[in-house]
Design a protein around this motif. Structure first.
Motif, PDB file in Angstrom:
ATOM      1  N   GLU A   1       0.834  -1.197   0.000  1.00 25.97           N
ATOM      2  CA  GLU A   1       0.000   0.000   0.000  1.00 25.97           C
ATOM      3  C   GLU A   1       0.866   1.243   0.000  1.00 25.97           C
ATOM      4  O   GLU A   1       2.077   1.187   0.263  1.00 25.97           O
ATOM      5  N   ALA A   2       0.238   2.382  -0.310  1.00 27.37           N
ATOM      6  CA  ALA A   2       0.914   3.677  -0.284  1.00 27.37           C
ATOM      7  C   ALA A   2       0.445   4.451   0.954  1.00 27.37           C
ATOM      8  O   ALA A   2       0.097   3.856   1.970  1.00 27.37           O
ATOM      9  N   GLN A   3       0.414   5.775   0.834  1.00 30.73           N
ATOM     10  CA  GLN A   3       0.063   6.585   2.003  1.00 30.73           C
ATOM     11  C   GLN A   3      -1.374   6.371   2.452  1.00 30.73           C
ATOM     12  O   GLN A   3      -1.686   6.525   3.635  1.00 30.73           O
ATOM     13  N   ASP A   4      -2.248   6.022   1.517  1.00 28.24           N
ATOM     14  CA  ASP A   4      -3.663   5.857   1.862  1.00 28.24           C
ATOM     15  C   ASP A   4      -3.962   4.383   2.136  1.00 28.24           C
ATOM     16  O   ASP A   4      -4.912   3.814   1.594  1.00 28.24           O
ATOM     17  N   GLY A   5      -3.159   3.766   2.986  1.00 23.76           N
ATOM     18  CA  GLY A   5      -3.312   2.346   3.277  1.00 23.76           C
ATOM     19  C   GLY A   5      -4.638   2.025   3.949  1.00 23.76           C
ATOM     20  O   GLY A   5      -5.369   2.909   4.418  1.00 23.76           O
ATOM     21  N   VAL A   6      -4.945   0.745   4.022  1.00 27.47           N
ATOM     22  CA  VAL A   6      -6.254   0.292   4.494  1.00 27.47           C
ATOM     23  C   VAL A   6      -6.365   0.399   6.011  1.00 27.47           C
ATOM     24  O   VAL A   6      -5.472  -0.037   6.744  1.00 27.47           O
ATOM     25  N   GLN A   7      -7.472   0.944   6.466  1.00 26.81           N
ATOM     26  CA  GLN A   7      -7.805   1.047   7.889  1.00 26.81           C
ATOM     27  C   GLN A   7      -9.089   0.260   8.143  1.00 26.81           C
ATOM     28  O   GLN A   7     -10.015   0.275   7.324  1.00 26.81           O
ATOM     29  N   LEU A   8      -9.146  -0.418   9.287  1.00 23.13           N
ATOM     30  CA  LEU A   8     -10.347  -1.118   9.710  1.00 23.13           C
ATOM     31  C   LEU A   8     -11.017  -0.302  10.815  1.00 23.13           C
ATOM     32  O   LEU A   8     -10.466  -0.149  11.903  1.00 23.13           O
ATOM     33  N   GLU A   9     -12.187   0.241  10.527  1.00 26.46           N
ATOM     34  CA  GLU A   9     -12.899   1.093  11.480  1.00 26.46           C
ATOM     35  C   GLU A   9     -14.020   0.291  12.136  1.00 26.46           C
ATOM     36  O   GLU A   9     -14.953  -0.153  11.460  1.00 26.46           O
ATOM     37  N   PRO A  10     -13.955   0.061  13.460  1.00 23.37           N
ATOM     38  CA  PRO A  10     -14.986  -0.745  14.140  1.00 23.37           C
ATOM     39  C   PRO A  10     -16.360  -0.081  14.063  1.00 23.37           C
ATOM     40  O   PRO A  10     -16.500   1.141  14.172  1.00 23.37           O
ATOM     41  N   LEU A  11     -17.379  -0.910  13.877  1.00 30.60           N
ATOM     42  CA  LEU A  11     -18.766  -0.457  13.878  1.00 30.60           C
ATOM     43  C   LEU A  11     -19.465  -0.978  15.136  1.00 30.60           C
ATOM     44  O   LEU A  11     -19.010  -1.952  15.755  1.00 30.60           O
ATOM     45  N   PRO A  12     -20.564  -0.361  15.552  1.00 34.29           N
ATOM     46  CA  PRO A  12     -21.247  -0.775  16.793  1.00 34.29           C
ATOM     47  C   PRO A  12     -21.703  -2.226  16.804  1.00 34.29           C
ATOM     48  O   PRO A  12     -21.798  -2.838  17.875  1.00 34.29           O
ATOM     49  N   ASP A  13     -21.981  -2.797  15.643  1.00 35.73           N
ATOM     50  CA  ASP A  13     -22.488  -4.169  15.597  1.00 35.73           C
ATOM     51  C   ASP A  13     -21.389  -5.220  15.550  1.00 35.73           C
ATOM     52  O   ASP A  13     -21.655  -6.403  15.332  1.00 35.73           O
TER      53      ASP A  13
ATOM     54  N   ALA B   1      -4.828  -1.878   8.994  1.00 39.04           N
ATOM     55  CA  ALA B   1      -4.482  -1.411  10.330  1.00 39.04           C
ATOM     56  C   ALA B   1      -5.730  -1.261  11.192  1.00 39.04           C
ATOM     57  O   ALA B   1      -6.718  -0.650  10.784  1.00 39.04           O
ATOM     58  N   LEU B   2      -5.681  -1.811  12.394  1.00 38.01           N
ATOM     59  CA  LEU B   2      -6.715  -1.606  13.403  1.00 38.01           C
ATOM     60  C   LEU B   2      -6.479  -0.270  14.101  1.00 38.01           C
ATOM     61  O   LEU B   2      -5.385   0.302  14.009  1.00 38.01           O
ATOM     62  N   PRO B   3      -7.480   0.242  14.819  1.00 38.98           N
ATOM     63  CA  PRO B   3      -7.297   1.537  15.493  1.00 38.98           C
ATOM     64  C   PRO B   3      -6.107   1.568  16.445  1.00 38.98           C
ATOM     65  O   PRO B   3      -5.490   2.620  16.640  1.00 38.98           O
ATOM     66  N   ASP B   4      -5.766   0.425  17.056  1.00 38.32           N
ATOM     67  CA  ASP B   4      -4.628   0.406  17.981  1.00 38.32           C
ATOM     68  C   ASP B   4      -3.297   0.165  17.276  1.00 38.32           C
ATOM     69  O   ASP B   4      -2.259   0.008  17.923  1.00 38.32           O
ATOM     70  N   GLY B   5      -3.312   0.130  15.940  1.00 34.04           N
ATOM     71  CA  GLY B   5      -2.089  -0.058  15.178  1.00 34.04           C
ATOM     72  C   GLY B   5      -1.790  -1.493  14.814  1.00 34.04           C
ATOM     73  O   GLY B   5      -0.837  -1.754  14.071  1.00 34.04           O
ATOM     74  N   GLY B   6      -2.575  -2.442  15.312  1.00 36.56           N
ATOM     75  CA  GLY B   6      -2.363  -3.845  14.952  1.00 36.56           C
ATOM     76  C   GLY B   6      -2.586  -4.085  13.476  1.00 36.56           C
ATOM     77  O   GLY B   6      -3.420  -3.410  12.843  1.00 36.56           O
ATOM     78  N   TRP B   7      -1.850  -5.042  12.919  1.00 37.53           N
ATOM     79  CA  TRP B   7      -1.910  -5.332  11.483  1.00 37.53           C
ATOM     80  C   TRP B   7      -2.706  -6.605  11.299  1.00 37.53           C
ATOM     81  O   TRP B   7      -2.262  -7.691  11.644  1.00 37.53           O
ATOM     82  N   GLN B   8      -3.918  -6.482  10.746  1.00 36.44           N
ATOM     83  CA  GLN B   8      -4.898  -7.558  10.733  1.00 36.44           C
ATOM     84  C   GLN B   8      -5.132  -8.085   9.328  1.00 36.44           C
ATOM     85  O   GLN B   8      -5.334  -7.315   8.388  1.00 36.44           O
TER      86      GLN B   8
END
Length: 399
Positions: free
Chosen positions: A147-159, A185-192
């Motif tokens: 990935e480049a600068q706009d790498g993938v982020q996983l944003e948790p949802l309420p469900d 990347a997870l919010p805590d920086g973990g690579w999932q």
């Protein structure tokens, strides 16, 4: 930018995933023999897909019919145990034959095998069974990590689900892979890791990203994932599992095997070209072909050594040694391929590099594929290992 949305299963792999084809194909041949039998057919068809945006869809139907898409699965999942340590040499030779036929097919098939290996290693039993069934149904897997600068982020949802944001680059098989294994990347920086069912979660492809020197038929586009959603059942393993050693760096022996197959194709075409010209008695051509034969056999010995090293009982616990040997293997085979290309150029001259001779495409594809990440760091890592071990040279890799 050239942007395309690929909804549901309307991609070019529809022929692989038709419900009527959902029963497992039982291969008539072992994986190595099946790949060897297909190599000539793959080579003959390679020019047809050698264009930007092209993809060897028909070729992957052939691989499926030969049982090669399920070969990486365990036997109890309908496969041939191709990824088991004891079968590493068979795996490498299978990849070499496919690379000999078409380097683009070899690249995508190596990614498919890697994804199924990771799924079986880190997946929960119910996940493994589900993904194995999908592989038997013809779904094409792969790995998208770059990935480049706009790498993938996983944003948790309420469900409990996750919404994706960002993109991947060099997404080989984009628009054709229906089960890409993706990292984010997870919010805590973990690579999932997660496996995305693309017929349920459409992606947007930037085909303008892929204007390569070679490997045009891999369709390695930029893949925009923003807005897609995944559930807990799509997550693979724990954060950080993707980079676990020796599996992460040790996998370099697989792409090295594909590359060596392309060098074999260059050798075969060079010899055919010289025979057609009646240049078999030229002493300089004899010298070059002899050197090329020596180089390719050296590469095959490296593959055998890498397979033996990966299959030893301490391969997992002694991860540093396994990674170091894999780094030496990829480096040696890169040098072998580069030397084979230079010798072939001298053998065939300018005439041999004109289309429709295959050298132009083979040269472009192999040159491009040899540019794997961090080649200098790979050698340096092997050097660090040998500097910090007290084993003498004669037993350095025997532990």
């Amino acid at each position: 930018m050239s942007l395309h949305s690929y909804p549901a299963a309307e991609s070019a792999t529809e022929t692989l995933n038709h419900p009527a084809q959902a029963t497992a194909q039982v291969p008539d041949l072992a994986p190595e023999a099946a790949a060897a039998a297909l190599a000539g057919r793959l080579a003959a068809h390679a020019p047809a897909t050698d264009r930007e945006g092209g993809f060897p869809t028909e070729e992957f139907a052939w691989l499926r019919e030969a049982g090669l898409l399920t070969a990486p699965l365990a036997q109890d999942l309908g496969g041939a145990e191709l990824m088991a340590p004891a079968h590493t040499l068979t795996l490498l030779r299978t990849l070499r034959h496919i690379g000999r036929g078409n380097l683009a097919v070899g690249r995508v098939y190596e990614g498919h095998s890697n994804a199924l290996q990771l799924a079986q290693r880190f997946g929960r039993p119910e996940q493994v069974r589900r993904w194995a069934q999908q592989a038997r149904a013809g779904h094409l897997f792969g790995v998208w990590n770059t990935e480049a600068q706009d790498g993938v982020q996983l944003e948790p949802l309420p469900d409990g689900r996750f919404r994706l944001r960002g993109s991947k680059t060099f997404g080989s098989g984009a628009g054709h892979l229906t089960r890409p294994l993706i990292t984010g990347a997870l919010p805590d920086g973990g690579w999932q890791m997660f496996i995305l069912p693309t017929e349920q979660q459409p992606t947007t492809l930037d085909a303008s990203f892929w204007k390569p020197l070679g490997m045009r038929a891999t369709a390695s586009f930029r893949v925009e994932l923003t807005g897609a959603e995944i559930g807990p059942e799509d997550l693979l393993g724990q954060p950080g599992d993707y980079y676990q050693q020796p599996w992460f760096s040790g996998g370099a022996i697989r792409f090295a095997a594909v590359q060596l197959g392309a060098a074999e194709a260059v050798f075969d075409e060079t010899r055919r070209f010289l025979r057609d010209l009646g240049r078999l008695d030229d002493p300089y051509q004899k010298m070059r072909l002899g050197e090329m034969a020596m180089l390719i056999e050296s590469g095959n010995l490296w593959l055998r050594g890498a397979a033996d090293h990966a299959a030893r009982p301490a391969a997992t616990t002694d991860a540093e040694a396994t990674v170091a040997y894999a780094n030496l293997t990829r480096t040696a085979i890169e040098e072998i391929c580069l030397r084979v290309l230079r010798l072939a150029e001298r053998c065939v001259g300018a005439r041999g590099l004109l289309r429709p001779e295959p050298f132009e495409r083979l040269h472009r594809d192999l040159t491009h594929y040899l540019r794997q990440p961090a080649p200098d760091a790979a050698v340096a890592d092997a050097g660090r290992f040998v500097l910090h071990t007290s084993q003498p040279a004669h037993s350095l890799w025997n532990a």
